[in-house]
Design an enzyme around this catalytic site. Sequence first.
Site, PDB file in Angstrom:
ATOM      1  N   LYS A   1       0.641  -1.229  -0.016  1.00  0.00           N
ATOM      2  CA  LYS A   1       0.059  -0.101  -0.109  1.00  0.00           C
ATOM      3  C   LYS A   1       0.932   1.252  -0.047  1.00  0.00           C
ATOM      4  CE  LYS A   1      -3.079  -1.951   3.439  1.00  0.00           C
ATOM      5  NZ  LYS A   1      -3.915  -1.804   4.681  1.00  0.00           N
TER       6      LYS A   1
ATOM      7  N   ASP B   1       7.221   2.502  -2.830  1.00  0.00           N
ATOM      8  CA  ASP B   1       7.444   3.549  -1.779  1.00  0.00           C
ATOM      9  C   ASP B   1       9.141   3.326  -1.400  1.00  0.00           C
ATOM     10  OD1 ASP B   1       7.447   1.016  -0.497  1.00  0.00           O
ATOM     11  OD2 ASP B   1       6.125   1.926   0.996  1.00  0.00           O
ATOM     12  N   ILE B   2       9.493   2.201  -1.252  1.00  0.00           N
ATOM     13  CA  ILE B   2      10.975   2.194  -0.640  1.00  0.00           C
ATOM     14  C   ILE B   2      11.559   0.919  -1.174  1.00  0.00           C
ATOM     15  CG2 ILE B   2      10.207   1.349   1.667  1.00  0.00           C
ATOM     16  CD1 ILE B   2      12.445   2.731   2.887  1.00  0.00           C
TER      17      ILE B   2
ATOM     18  N   ASP C   1      14.535  -1.365   0.001  1.00  0.00           N
ATOM     19  CA  ASP C   1      15.216  -1.940   1.205  1.00  0.00           C
ATOM     20  C   ASP C   1      15.951  -2.998   1.133  1.00  0.00           C
ATOM     21  OD1 ASP C   1      15.793  -2.190   3.795  1.00  0.00           O
ATOM     22  OD2 ASP C   1      13.905  -2.024   4.570  1.00  0.00           O
TER      23      ASP C   1
ATOM     24  N   LEU D   1      13.741  -7.360  -1.818  1.00  0.00           N
ATOM     25  CA  LEU D   1      13.005  -8.474  -1.990  1.00  0.00           C
ATOM     26  C   LEU D   1      11.684  -8.232  -2.672  1.00  0.00           C
ATOM     27  CD1 LEU D   1      14.065 -10.350   1.290  1.00  0.00           C
ATOM     28  CD2 LEU D   1      14.854 -11.034  -0.769  1.00  0.00           C
TER      29      LEU D   1
ATOM     30  N   LYS E   1      17.017   2.769   0.613  1.00  0.00           N
ATOM     31  CA  LYS E   1      17.757   2.350   1.654  1.00  0.00           C
ATOM     32  C   LYS E   1      19.085   1.447   1.289  1.00  0.00           C
ATOM     33  CE  LYS E   1      15.081   1.676   5.370  1.00  0.00           C
ATOM     34  NZ  LYS E   1      14.346   1.394   6.523  1.00  0.00           N
TER      35      LYS E   1
ATOM     36  N   ASP F   1       4.038   3.277   6.395  1.00  0.00           N
ATOM     37  CA  ASP F   1       3.134   3.183   7.518  1.00  0.00           C
ATOM     38  C   ASP F   1       4.156   2.618   8.639  1.00  0.00           C
ATOM     39  OD1 ASP F   1       3.037   0.681   6.146  1.00  0.00           O
ATOM     40  OD2 ASP F   1       1.874  -0.037   7.993  1.00  0.00           O
TER      41      ASP F   1
END
Length: 196
Positions: free
Chosen positions: A51, A111-112, A114, A117, A142, A170
């Site tokens: 989301k 969104d990100i 990291d 995966l 990141k 979130d």
Amino acid sequence: MTFHSAPAPATPHLGPVLFTAEQIRVRVDALADEIARDYGPGELAAVAVLKGSFIFLADLARRLSVRGIHLTIDFMSLSSYGAGTAPAGPVQVQPTPPLRATRGPVLLVDDILDTGLTLQTARELLSRNGITNLRTCVLLDKPARRRVPANADYVGFQVENVFVVGYGLDYNDAYRHLPYLAALVAGASRPDRGTA
Ligand code: XMP
């Protein structure tokens, strides 16, 4: 105030602002410029990972539109986090509306980035759907926590090894509404749902 490296402490709370709403606005504009330069005007298929990408996608779509790129939008629902700040296991693929068939280029939006995966799983899913002309766009990268080789073609901001919330991201479904991006830190005694 100290940043906590991920995974965040058991009862994390809203910490310092990393990027203000204005900084995000300027950066999303610049990303839209880059994407518009690369693709040129016309329709472009976007697939966004739910989301956390929903606010970024909404802003990006409107910024691209004024540059002559009109996104068609599909979603896929992938999740590696349970109710926490560390990946809970393998990436779960939730039921997702079928992706529209496209022979053209696809922009994957998340969104990100990291561990990498989620992006890796998304790429595999899209490739199984016959999508090979793929570029990726993430709001945040990141790199310190990468577990698989992965990179994005368009990156909003690089972040240190902190858990980030706000602007769609979130913690336990809190903080998504924040117009800015902030870190989670330890120390406060009650959950702060970030109404500032
Ligand atoms: P991976 O590790 O698969 O991560 O590259 C991608 C997904 O994990 C979530 N994620 C975060 N969510 N703050 C968040 O709110 C963070 O700092 C964070 N790091 C990873 C996110 O859902 C992302 O799509």
